[in-house]
Design a protein around this motif. Structure first.
Motif, mmCIF file in Angstrom:
data_model
loop_
_atom_site.group_PDB
_atom_site.id
_atom_site.type_symbol
_atom_site.label_atom_id
_atom_site.label_comp_id
_atom_site.label_asym_id
_atom_site.label_seq_id
_atom_site.Cartn_x
_atom_site.Cartn_y
_atom_site.Cartn_z
ATOM 1 N N MET A 152 -19.815 8.958 3.500
ATOM 2 C CA MET A 152 -19.242 7.680 3.076
ATOM 3 C C MET A 152 -17.844 7.901 2.468
ATOM 4 N N ALA A 153 -17.735 8.936 1.655
ATOM 5 C CA ALA A 153 -16.432 9.217 1.025
ATOM 6 C C ALA A 153 -15.394 9.582 2.093
ATOM 7 N N LEU A 154 -15.857 10.285 3.132
ATOM 8 C CA LEU A 154 -14.923 10.684 4.195
ATOM 9 C C LEU A 154 -14.476 9.491 5.049
ATOM 10 N N ALA A 155 -15.282 8.454 5.058
ATOM 11 C CA ALA A 155 -14.961 7.285 5.908
ATOM 12 C C ALA A 155 -13.868 6.411 5.315
ATOM 13 N N LEU A 156 -13.566 6.624 4.045
ATOM 14 C CA LEU A 156 -12.632 5.704 3.375
ATOM 15 C C LEU A 156 -11.195 5.912 3.841
ATOM 16 N N ASP A 157 -10.584 4.802 4.234
ATOM 17 C CA ASP A 157 -9.147 4.825 4.531
ATOM 18 C C ASP A 157 -8.466 4.093 3.379
ATOM 19 N N ARG A 158 -8.119 4.855 2.352
ATOM 20 C CA ARG A 158 -7.607 4.242 1.117
ATOM 21 C C ARG A 158 -6.291 3.504 1.339
ATOM 22 N N LYS A 159 -5.460 4.065 2.250
ATOM 23 C CA LYS A 159 -4.164 3.416 2.492
ATOM 24 C C LYS A 159 -4.358 2.016 3.061
ATOM 25 N N ALA A 160 -5.415 1.847 3.864
ATOM 26 C CA ALA A 160 -5.672 0.512 4.442
ATOM 27 C C ALA A 160 -6.000 -0.488 3.329
ATOM 28 N N PHE A 161 -6.798 -0.055 2.365
ATOM 29 C CA PHE A 161 -7.117 -0.940 1.229
ATOM 30 C C PHE A 161 -5.818 -1.360 0.528
ATOM 31 N N VAL A 162 -4.993 -0.354 0.262
ATOM 32 C CA VAL A 162 -3.763 -0.602 -0.507
ATOM 33 C C VAL A 162 -2.818 -1.512 0.266
ATOM 34 N N SER A 163 -2.732 -1.266 1.580
ATOM 35 C CA SER A 163 -1.763 -2.084 2.316
ATOM 36 C C SER A 163 -2.280 -3.500 2.534
ATOM 37 N N ILE A 164 -3.599 -3.675 2.718
ATOM 38 C CA ILE A 164 -4.125 -5.034 2.945
ATOM 39 C C ILE A 164 -4.129 -5.836 1.641
ATOM 40 N N LEU A 165 -4.589 -5.217 0.577
ATOM 41 C CA LEU A 165 -4.795 -5.987 -0.664
ATOM 42 C C LEU A 165 -3.553 -6.051 -1.550
ATOM 43 N N PHE A 166 -2.709 -5.021 -1.471
ATOM 44 C CA PHE A 166 -1.581 -4.951 -2.415
ATOM 45 C C PHE A 166 -0.228 -4.817 -1.725
ATOM 46 N N GLU A 167 -0.220 -5.030 -0.412
ATOM 47 C CA GLU A 167 1.014 -4.875 0.353
ATOM 48 C C GLU A 167 1.677 -3.528 0.038
ATOM 49 N N GLY A 168 0.851 -2.522 -0.101
ATOM 50 C CA GLY A 168 1.343 -1.157 -0.326
ATOM 51 C C GLY A 168 1.585 -0.811 -1.784
ATOM 52 N N GLN A 169 1.479 -1.808 -2.674
ATOM 53 C CA GLN A 169 1.826 -1.542 -4.079
ATOM 54 C C GLN A 169 0.596 -1.252 -4.943
ATOM 55 N N ALA A 170 -0.133 -0.203 -4.602
ATOM 56 C CA ALA A 170 -1.223 0.284 -5.466
ATOM 57 C C ALA A 170 -1.246 1.797 -5.299
ATOM 58 N N ASP A 171 -2.058 2.469 -6.065
ATOM 59 C CA ASP A 171 -1.979 3.936 -6.087
ATOM 60 C C ASP A 171 -3.307 4.566 -5.683
ATOM 61 N N ILE A 172 -3.193 5.725 -5.070
ATOM 62 C CA ILE A 172 -4.393 6.456 -4.654
ATOM 63 C C ILE A 172 -4.535 7.680 -5.551
#
Lengths: 315, 530
Positions: free
Chosen positions: B300-320
């Motif tokens: 499950m952890a490997l399936a996460l595309d964190r950049k997709a979350f950030v770009s969809i929800l924050f238009e790129g303005q969040a941190d990983i």
């Protein structure tokens, strides 16, 4: 007539008792109470603290004891304390009632003020462009959700005038006072006005086809006299019924309108109280609304007799 | 790289500070702010939301406080408040404070060391008077007792060294309460020593504060008062700000898409977007199948595309990042190179998911046998929206998830009952310090350790880093712990959000903290240039 009124009053009391039981039980069937919510907000549960708080608020007692405690207090005029603000429930509810009452009163006034004359105009001009235009307006009134309309009004107000009629408990001018109540009342009353207009139109159309209307015209009565004195007087009964029902249903529309216009009235307060499971506030407010609805129904029934001499309530 | 980042933060902090002092501050005016919701009470110690901190922090003082015009909270930005000075004992087990004299509570009674003792005795659960709720009791687990020496000296005696105690004491969550006012009264009519006095709190309506003319910092505050109007409807609140009905939005409450609207409609408004030190994460019920299997948790952890979350929800303005807030705002984040070695954080999402699918197949799932689960979350957009993206991403590794939205009233009891498989959760950190974050969320006995993750080896490391007085050594320990927590899939962190705050151009002296949403609302330096 007197016996009928007494019978209706007794029935009202029985209805209110039934409502009180239903409110009380329903509130406690819903999962979670104020203590759960308070600890949820804090993100943890300390079982001992939770038990203490439940004891402090009387939530550890049986549902029957809690009900008797509430009803007993209600009969003595003691509405209990708000669980959230820790202030007497009456102190919390009372200042909010006039705000909502003003809003509801204005909304009903607008619905009657616009709905009835426009309904009459639409009926007497049946099939004309004016009739079609008014029917489109009434249909849009029924179709537009009041929260959407409210937001649209606010956005238009900001974009056109650079300001918006947001609630102010101490308006400086009469104009301000008018704006903070009239604009939201228009938003919530638009739907009611549309409904009243449609009912008035259909009721008028039916009446205008009656023989006595033809007779009135034959006697040389003016169109205004025929429409407003002869026809409307007889067409008004279903309209009054609808206005009575609308008065009861208005609280639903007021919840969203009070939220959108940020008016600290009873309706929005009720939603917040339900969210917090603030039982004393919810129970007493719903009882208050129930009393308003029951009394409104009773008043409408009494108005029938006053407006239509053919209706007599016999013993 | 990190030096450059630290330098940038220092420059920004200096600029923020110079903004406060560059012009002559004007006295007077009521700051009008909208508030996002009606706080449960006015008692900061009993609540765990900044909905309470923002309006009520100006009523109080702490012993020490993060300097209000420095955006990044750190041990270096802590300044005396009700304490005039502090000192650690030689063995680092006693933290003593010399208190300010002549300070009065808003009701006229004098402030003494007894008030400090009372406050912390209540927080530690040692006094007869009790808080209804005490959500940060665990912050003081290492404190044996608080002792006074006369009216103006107080000492915190610890079981072992804990340098982070000072950071916890500087939080907006740690005001000093008066001994003579009951916790019940503090919930409804708070009395403090701060720059503003409490006037009234009308639930769902407004909160009003007025200038404290006897404030012990002479010539402060600049404002005559602060009025918070409670507007839960975000659209109405933003429109009212645009229309000039408010001088300031509720801090860190404007979402990135809404910020665009504000800037379009009110181009003169000053708006900033800052990290809020709130992570969006997944809580995994590892005590029951199927997530009791480490392989499935890792998949499950490997399936996460964190950049997709950030770009969809924050238009790129969040941190990983990991558990600790990412740099440059965060002080304790592991370096990027280290972060990318953790499974699921590598840049090649396809390779990560291929590995995840292999792990799923090893556990008996595949294209013809999908794992059916529910993703539970609160019925609030900031919870619901990422949960939907998570469900979509899990499909790529043979997990078919349904969304289960839970009313706020039932969320925590459901989590506490372990009545969930996967949950989408938000975790706010009041202080950018590992002690607060690790003990609260991952320690075996913590009430807020929702997943019941318990690792004896990690627990020892928690204590080791907590007692370490050398900051660079402590940092390395923290990085190792954070890495291990992510590898164990204890509570996978998806991203750290950012939010916007706006104010009218005439409002001066506002500093939005970049590594906490709980500590920057004293407002004594704020003034209005009009």
């Amino acid at each position: 007539m007197f016996a009928y009124i007494v019978r209706r009053l007794v029935l009202m009391l029985v209805t209110l008792f039934g409502i009180s039981v239903i409110i009380f039980v329903l509130l406690r069937i819903v999962p979670g109470n104020i203590v759960d919510i308070l600890f949820d907000a804090a993100g943890f549960v300390d079982k001992a603290d939770k038990a203490n708080l439940e004891r402090e608020l009387g939530l550890d007692q049986s549902i029957v004891v809690q009900y008797l405690h509430w009803i007993g207090g209600l009969l003595r005029g003691d509405l209990g304390y708000s669980y959230v603000s820790e202030k007497p429930a009456l102190e919390e509810i009372l200042p909010r009632i006039p705000i909502t009452a003003r809003l509801a009163g204005l909304a009903l006034l607008f619905s009657a003020m616009f709905g009835i004359p426009l309904g009459v105009i639409s009926a007497v001009n049946q099939g004309t462009r004016l009739d079609y235009a008014l029917r489109v307006v009434s249909l849009s009134g029924l179709s537009l959700p009041s929260f959407w309309l409210g937001l649209l009004i606010l956005m238009a107000s900001v974009s056109l005038f650079g300001t918006m009629p947001i609630f102010n408990p101490n308006p400086q001018t009469f104009g301000q006072a008018l704006a903070i109540y009239c604009v939201p009342a228009l938003a919530v009353g638009f739907r009611s006005a549309a409904l009243v207009m449609r009912i008035t139109r259909s009721s008028m159309l039916e009446i205008l086809r009656q023989d006595y209307i033809r007779t009135a015209r034959a006697k040389g009565a003016s169109e205004t006299t025929v429409n407003y004195q002869h026809a409307l007087k007889n067409a008004i009964l279903p309209v009054i019924t609808v206005i009575g029902i609308e008065a009861a249903f208005l609280i639903g529309g007021l919840i969203v309108t009070e939220t959108v216009f940020n008016i600290p009235g009873v309706a929005r307060f009720l939603v917040e109280a339900i969210r917090w499971r603030d039982y004393p506030i919810v129970q007493n407010l719903v009882m208050f609304i129930a009393v308003v609805v029951v009394v409104a129904n009773f008043t409408v029934d009494m108005l029938y007799a006053a407006l239509d001499p053919r209706i007599r309530y016999t013993d | 790289m990190r030096r450059a980042q630290a330098f940038a933060v220092a420059i920004l902090s200096l600029l923020a500070a110079s903004d406060v002092t560059s012009a002559t501050e004007k006295q007077g005016g009521i700051l009008r702010v909208y508030h996002r919701d009606s706080p449960a009470s006015a008692s900061i110690h009993e609540e765990a939301t900044y909905s309470t901190n923002v309006p009520f922090m100006p009523v109080f003082n702490n012993l020490v406080i993060y300097k209000q015009d420095v955006a990044q909270n750190s041990l270096q930005s802590i300044v005396p408040d009700l304490a005039e000075s502090w000192a650690w004992s030689g063995d680092n087990k006693t933290l003593s404070f010399k208190l300010r004299q002549g300070v009065k509570w808003h009701d006229g009674k004098p402030f003494t060391s007894n008030d400090v003792k009372c406050t912390f005795d209540m927080l530690m659960g040692k006094s007869a008077q009790k808080f209804r709720k005490n959500p940060r009791k665990s912050w003081y687990d290492q404190v044996v007792d608080v002792t006074t020496n006369g009216d103006f000296e107080v000492a915190f005696n610890l079981k072992r060294p804990q340098p982070a105690l000072l950071a916890l004491l500087a939080s907006g969550y740690t005001p000093v309460y008066p001994c003579h006012v009951s916790p019940g009264d503090m919930r409804t009519k708070p009395v403090g020593t701060g720059p503003f006095k409490f006037v009234e709190f009308k639930a769902n309506e407004s909160i009003k504060l007025i200038r404290n003319p006897d404030y012990w910092k002479k010539a402060l505050p600049h404002l005559d008062g602060i009025e918070f109007t409670i507007i839960p409807n975000r659209s109405t609140a933003i429109l009212a700000f645009v229309a000039g009905k408010f001088d300031m939005t509720f801090p860190t409450e404007v979402s990135i898409p809404l910020l665009k609207d504000v800037k379009t409609q009110a181009p003169n408004a000053v708006c900033v977007v800052e990290p809020i030190n709130v992570s969006t994460n997944i809580i995994v019920n590892s005590s029951a199948p199927p997530f009791d299997s480490l392989d499935i948790r890792r998949a499950m952890a490997l399936a996460l595309d964190r950049k997709a979350f950030v770009s969809i929800l924050f238009e790129g303005q969040a941190d990983i990042g990991g558990t600790m807030l990412p740099a440059p705002a965060g002080l304790w984040a592991m370096p990027k190179e280290m972060l990318e070695t953790i499974p699921g954080y590598g840049p090649d999402i396809n390779a990560n998911r291929e590995e995840a699918r292999k792990l799923m197949q090893k556990a008996g799932y595949g294209p013809n046998k999908h794992l059916q689960v529910k993703v539970s979350t609160r019925n609030i957009p900031i919870y619901r929206d990422p949960a939907i993206i998570l469900i979509d991403q899990l499909k790529s590794i043979y997990i078919d998830a349904d969304l289960e939205v839970v009313e706020t009233a039932n969320w925590f009891s459901k989590v506490a009952r372990k009545d969930y498989t996967l949950g989408l959760n938000l975790t706010g950190n009041a202080v950018d310090d590992p002690d607060q974050s690790f003990y609260e969320n991952y320690s075996c006995n913590s009430e807020r350790n929702y997943t019941n993750y318990c690792n004896a080896e990690i627990e020892k490391l928690f204590d080791q880093q907590s007692a370490e007085t050398d900051v660079s050594k402590r940092k390395k320990l923290v990085w190792d712990i954070d890495k291990k927590l992510q590898e164990d899939v204890a509570r996978p962190i998806i991203f750290h959000g950012r939010q916007g705050s706006c104010w009218q151009p005439y409002v001066k002296g506002i500093t939005i903290m970049v590594n906490s949403s709980y500590n920057g609302y004293r407002y004594e330096d704020v003034w209005m240039d009009k």
